[in-house]
Write an enzyme that holds these catalytic residues in place. Structure first.
Site, PDB file in Angstrom:
ATOM      1  N   PRO A 135       0.833  -1.214   0.000  1.00 12.51           N
ATOM      2  CA  PRO A 135       0.000   0.000   0.000  1.00 12.51           C
ATOM      3  C   PRO A 135       0.865   1.261   0.000  1.00 12.51           C
ATOM      4  O   PRO A 135       1.936   1.292   0.622  1.00 12.51           O
ATOM      5  CB  PRO A 135      -0.797  -0.122   1.311  1.00 12.51           C
ATOM      6  N   GLY A 138       1.134   8.828   0.826  1.00  9.26           N
ATOM      7  CA  GLY A 138       1.796  10.017   0.303  1.00  9.26           C
ATOM      8  C   GLY A 138       3.255   9.802  -0.026  1.00  9.26           C
ATOM      9  O   GLY A 138       3.926  10.704  -0.541  1.00  9.26           O
ATOM     10  N   ASN A 141       7.074   8.048   4.024  1.00 15.24           N
ATOM     11  CA  ASN A 141       7.631   7.169   5.053  1.00 15.24           C
ATOM     12  C   ASN A 141       9.155   7.265   5.099  1.00 15.24           C
ATOM     13  O   ASN A 141       9.814   7.335   4.056  1.00 15.24           O
ATOM     14  CB  ASN A 141       7.206   5.730   4.781  1.00 15.24           C
ATOM     15  N   PHE A 206       2.776  16.491   7.172  1.00 16.58           N
ATOM     16  CA  PHE A 206       1.354  16.780   6.965  1.00 16.58           C
ATOM     17  C   PHE A 206       0.984  17.014   5.508  1.00 16.58           C
ATOM     18  O   PHE A 206      -0.007  16.467   5.010  1.00 16.58           O
ATOM     19  CB  PHE A 206       0.978  17.999   7.813  1.00 16.58           C
ATOM     20  N   THR A 217       1.185   3.689  10.486  1.00 12.00           N
ATOM     21  CA  THR A 217       2.470   3.862  11.182  1.00 12.00           C
ATOM     22  C   THR A 217       2.312   4.400  12.599  1.00 12.00           C
ATOM     23  O   THR A 217       3.310   4.736  13.238  1.00 12.00           O
ATOM     24  CB  THR A 217       3.384   4.811  10.385  1.00 12.00           C
ATOM     25  N   SER A 219       1.030   7.344  13.709  1.00 11.66           N
ATOM     26  CA  SER A 219       1.580   8.695  13.623  1.00 11.66           C
ATOM     27  C   SER A 219       1.208   9.551  14.835  1.00 11.66           C
ATOM     28  O   SER A 219       0.221   9.316  15.519  1.00 11.66           O
ATOM     29  CB  SER A 219       1.042   9.351  12.346  1.00 11.66           C
ATOM     30  N   ARG A 270       0.702  -4.829   6.578  1.00 13.99           N
ATOM     31  CA  ARG A 270       0.827  -6.276   6.732  1.00 13.99           C
ATOM     32  C   ARG A 270      -0.479  -6.929   7.182  1.00 13.99           C
ATOM     33  O   ARG A 270      -0.611  -8.153   7.128  1.00 13.99           O
ATOM     34  CB  ARG A 270       1.945  -6.612   7.717  1.00 13.99           C
ATOM     35  N   GLY A 272      -3.529  -5.952   5.889  1.00 12.20           N
ATOM     36  CA  GLY A 272      -4.527  -5.499   4.949  1.00 12.20           C
ATOM     37  C   GLY A 272      -4.379  -4.041   4.571  1.00 12.20           C
ATOM     38  O   GLY A 272      -3.464  -3.343   5.008  1.00 12.20           O
ATOM     39  N   TYR A 474      13.046  13.824  19.910  1.00 10.77           N
ATOM     40  CA  TYR A 474      13.236  13.766  18.453  1.00 10.77           C
ATOM     41  C   TYR A 474      14.645  14.265  18.143  1.00 10.77           C
ATOM     42  O   TYR A 474      14.952  15.442  18.333  1.00 10.77           O
ATOM     43  CB  TYR A 474      12.185  14.652  17.788  1.00 10.77           C
TER      44      TYR A 474
END
Length: 562
Positions: A135, A138, A141, A206, A217, A219, A270, A272, A474
Site C-alpha cells: 500500500p 503520500g 515514510n 502533513f 504507522t 503517527s 501487513r 490489509g 526527536y
C-alpha cells in the site's frame, strides 16, 4: 492522468520548492563550524530522470488484464517515473539510493483504485496470483516501509490510494468524521474546515502524507498534546484482507476482547489495506496562539515540560529544543532589521548580565487553542511554571514564524545532500524519569559513532510530545561523509543511525515514537517488545497473511519472517 499528486522522485515535497540559505546570514558559518560543510561550495544536484536506469516491469499480461478489469485501463500504470516514485520513501537511505540509481527491485505496476470494491478486487487478484502488494499513501515514510524486498521474485504491485481522498460524512453529534484513507492532510483539513471542523493532526509530513499512512504507522502530530496521537483519534475503520473486510464501528470504548483496532494501527500494510476510518473531529478553535519561551538550560526546559504535563494546563503544543537545536534554529533566522533586531540584541544582553550562558539556552514553543478565557487561563498557568524554572517569554512573534515554517524543515535534508552532507532523524519515547539519560546517552553514542567513522558530526534534539508518564524526544544528526560513493555514504550513515537506535534500547526507550518500524528499526523489535511479544506479532501476521503477500519484510526482523 488520474489527478494524484506525488512528491519529487529524488527528494522531499513539490517540484520548484527548495531550501535557500542565502537569506539566512548566520547559517553558513554555523554549519561550517559545527559540521565542516561549506554551504557556498558548488553543489551536486540530483540526476535527471533520463540518467536513471529503471528496471523493466515484470508484470505479466494475464495479471495486467485482471488488474485493468478491476480499476480501469487508465489506472494501471507501468511507466518508469511512476514506478520509481513508488520504490522508496523519503528516508535518508532512500534518497541516497534513488539518486545513485540503486534500484535492486522496483514495483512492477502501480494501481490506483477509486473505492473499496476496487481495493478488494486488487487484493484478491494479487493473492490469487501469489504476487506482492505494497500500500502507498503520500510516499513520505522514512523507516523503509515502502521499499520492495531486493530478492523478491514475485510480481510487485504498488497500490496507490490517492484517488480515495474524500471526507464522506460528519457525525456532528458525535464529533466524528468518516474519511477515505488516501486523502492528504491539507485536502482533508480543507474539506473538514469548510464544515467548521478540524481533526487537528499535523505531523511534520502533513502536506505529503495521508490518513491511511498515519494509521498504518501510528503517527503523532505536533498538536497531539490536545488532540491525541492517531491511535487516540482513530475510532473505527475498514481494512481489506484477502477475501474479506474488517469493519470496526466508531465506538467510544469497548470490551470486546483484544483490540483489533489496535492490531491494525501500526501494521504498515501487513494486516490489509485500510480504506477508510472514523476519526475524532473538533470544532475549529476560536483562538490559536503559539508562544515562544527561552529557558536557561535543557534541564530547566525539561523540568518545565514535565510540570506542565502534570498540571491543570491543557496546551495544544509542548516543545523544547536542546542547546544544539536552539543554536541551529537561531542560525536559520533571516537578518533582523530596524527595531526588531535591536530588541533581540538588547534582550540577549540583559540575559547575559543576569548570568545566562546563551550557549546553553533552550528555545521552547507552547501552543494554546480554544475560547479566550481558556487560552488566557492556560497561558497564565504555563507562564507561572515557565517562570518557576527560570524561563522567559519571547512572545507570539517567534511562535507565529515557527507555525508558518513548521512543514519546511525536510527540504533542508535535500539541500544538504546536494552540498555533500548527510542528515537524518530518529525519535523515541520514554518515561519522564528516563528522558535525561536517553538524551545524554544518545548524544554520547552519536559522538562516538562520528569518531569511529572519522567525521565532524552534529546531533540535536527536541521534546515534541508530552504525556502523563513521559514524552517523545526527536533527534536530528548530520555529518559530511567525505565521499560521493553511495555505498560508502550509507555505510557511515548506518554506523551513526544504528548507534542512535541502540542508545534508545540501552536507555529503556522505544525504537520509534511515531515513524514506525519498517525495515530500518526491525532488528530491535525483540529488544523493544520482548521475544515473547515478537512471537505474538509473528503469529498475528502469519495468521492473516500466510503467503506473505502483504508488504513482506516490514516490522519483523528477517530471521522471523516465514
Amino acid at each position: 492522468m488520474n489527478g494524484v499528486r506525488h512528491q519529487k522522485w529524488w527528494g522531499w515535497g513539490e517540484e520548484g520548492i527548495a531550501f535557500n540559505h542565502r537569506d539566512k546570514p548566520k547559517l553558513a558559518p554555523f554549519v561550517l563550524d559545527r559540521v565542516g560543510i561549506d554551504l557556498h561550495a558548488p553543489g551536486t544536484p540530483p540526476p535527471a530522470l533520463s540518467d536513471i536506469a529503471v528496471p523493466a516491469s515484470r508484470l505479466g499480461g494475464d495479471l495486467a488484464a485482471v488488474l485493468r478489469g478491476a480499476v480501469g485501463d487508465g489506472h494501471v500504470v507501468v511507466e518508469d517515473e511512476d514506478r520509481l516514485v513508488h520504490t522508496y520513501g523519503k528516508g535518508l537511505a532512500d534518497l541516497v539510493r534513488v539518486r545513485a540509481g540503486d534500484l535492486p527491485r522496483v514495483p512492477d505496476v502501480v494501481v490506483y483504485p477509486a473505492d473499496e470494491d476496487q481495493v478488494r478486487a486488487v487484493v484478491d487478484t494479487v493473492v490469487a496470483a501469489d504476487a506482492v502488494l505494497i500500500p502507498f499513501g503520500g510516499g513520505s515514510n522514512i523507516s523503509g516501509s515502502l521499499t520492495p524486498p531486493a530478492a523478491e521474485e514475485r510480481t510487485i504491485v504498488s497500490l496507490d490510494l490517492g484517488r480515495m481522498n474524500r471526507v464522506l460524512e460528519v457525525d456532528e453529534a458525535a464529533g466524528l468524521a468518516r474519511v477515505q484513507a488516501g486523502v492528504l492532510g491539507p485536502d482533508m483539513e480543507d474539506q473538514l474546515g469548510a464544515r467548521g471542523w478540524t481533526m487537528g493532526h499535523q505531523p511534520d509530513s502533513f502536506r505529503h502524507s495521508t490518513l491511511g499512512g498515519w494509521i498504518a504507522t501510528r503517527s503523532s502530530g505536533m498538536q497531539s498534546d490536545k488532540y491525541g496521537d492517531i491511535a487516540d483519534i482513530t475510532r473505527g475503520l475498514r481494512a481489506v484482507l484477502p477475501g474479506k473486510v474488517v469493519v470496526l464501528r466508531p465506538l467510544p470504548s469497548t470490551s470486546s476482547g483484544p483490540s483489533v483496532r489496535e492490531m491494525i494501527l501500526g501494521s504498515e500494510g501487513r494486516l490489509g489495506v485500510i480504506t477508510e476510518a472514523w476519526v475524532n473531529v473538533h470544532r475549529v478553535p476560536e483562538n490559536r496562539e503559539i508562544i515562544a519561551y527561552l529557558f536557561p538550560s535543557w534541564a530547566a526546559g525539561m523540568a518545565a515540560m514535565q510540570e506542565i504535563a502534570s498540571s491543570d494546563a491543557t496546551p495544544s503544543v509542548t516543545r523544547v529544543s536542546d542547546a544544539n537545536e536552539t543554536q541551529f534554529s537561531l542560525s536559520t533566522q533571516k537578518k533582523s532589521k530596524g527595531i526588531k533586531g535591536k530588541v533581540s540584541k538588547a534582550l540577549f544582553a540583559v540575559l547575559e548580565r543576569r548570568g545566562w550562558d546563551l550557549g546553553n539556552a533552550c528555545l521552547s514553543y507552547i501552543g494554546y487553542e480554544g475560547g479566550k478565557d481558556l487560552v488566557r487561563r492556560n497561558k497564565a498557568l504555563v507562564g507561572k511554571i515557565v517562570k518557576k524554572h527560570g524561563g522567559i517569554s519571547l512572545g507570539t512573534g517567534p511562535g507565529a514564524l515557527y507555525d508558518q515554517k513548521k512543514f519546511d524543515t525536510p527540504y533542508i535534508r535535500d539541500f544538504l545532500l546536494d552540498v555533500g552532507g548527510v542528515a537524518d532523524v530518529s525519535e523515541t519515547a520514554a518515561p519522564w524519569s528516563r528522558l535525561m539519560d536517553v538524551h545524554s546517552g544518545t548524544v554520547r553514542a552519536a559522538q562516538a559513532a562520528f569518531d569511529e567513522i572519522g567525521v565532524k558530526g552534529f546531533i540535536m534534539c527536541h521534546l515534541s510530545h508530552s504525556y502523563h508518564s513521559g514524552a517523545c524526544l526527536y533527534f536530528t544528526f548530520a555529518f559530511p561523509p567525505g565521499t560521493t560513493d553511495a555505498d560508502a555514504q550509507l555505510e557511515k550513515y548506518w554506523t551513526v543511525k544504528n548507534a542512535v537506535q541502540q542508545s534508545f534500547m540501552d536507555n529503556a526507550a522505544t525504537i520509534s515514537h511515531h515513524h514506525g518500524v519498517g525495515t530500518d528499526h526491525a532488528r530491535w523489535l525483540a529488544d523493544d517488545i520482548s521475544e515473547a511479544g515478537t512471537d505474538v506479532m509473528v503469529a498475528l501476521l502469519r495468521g492473516v497473511d500466510p503467503g506473505r503477500n502483504l508488504n513482506p519484510g516490514t516490522i519483523l526482523p528477517p530471521s522471523r519472517e516465514w
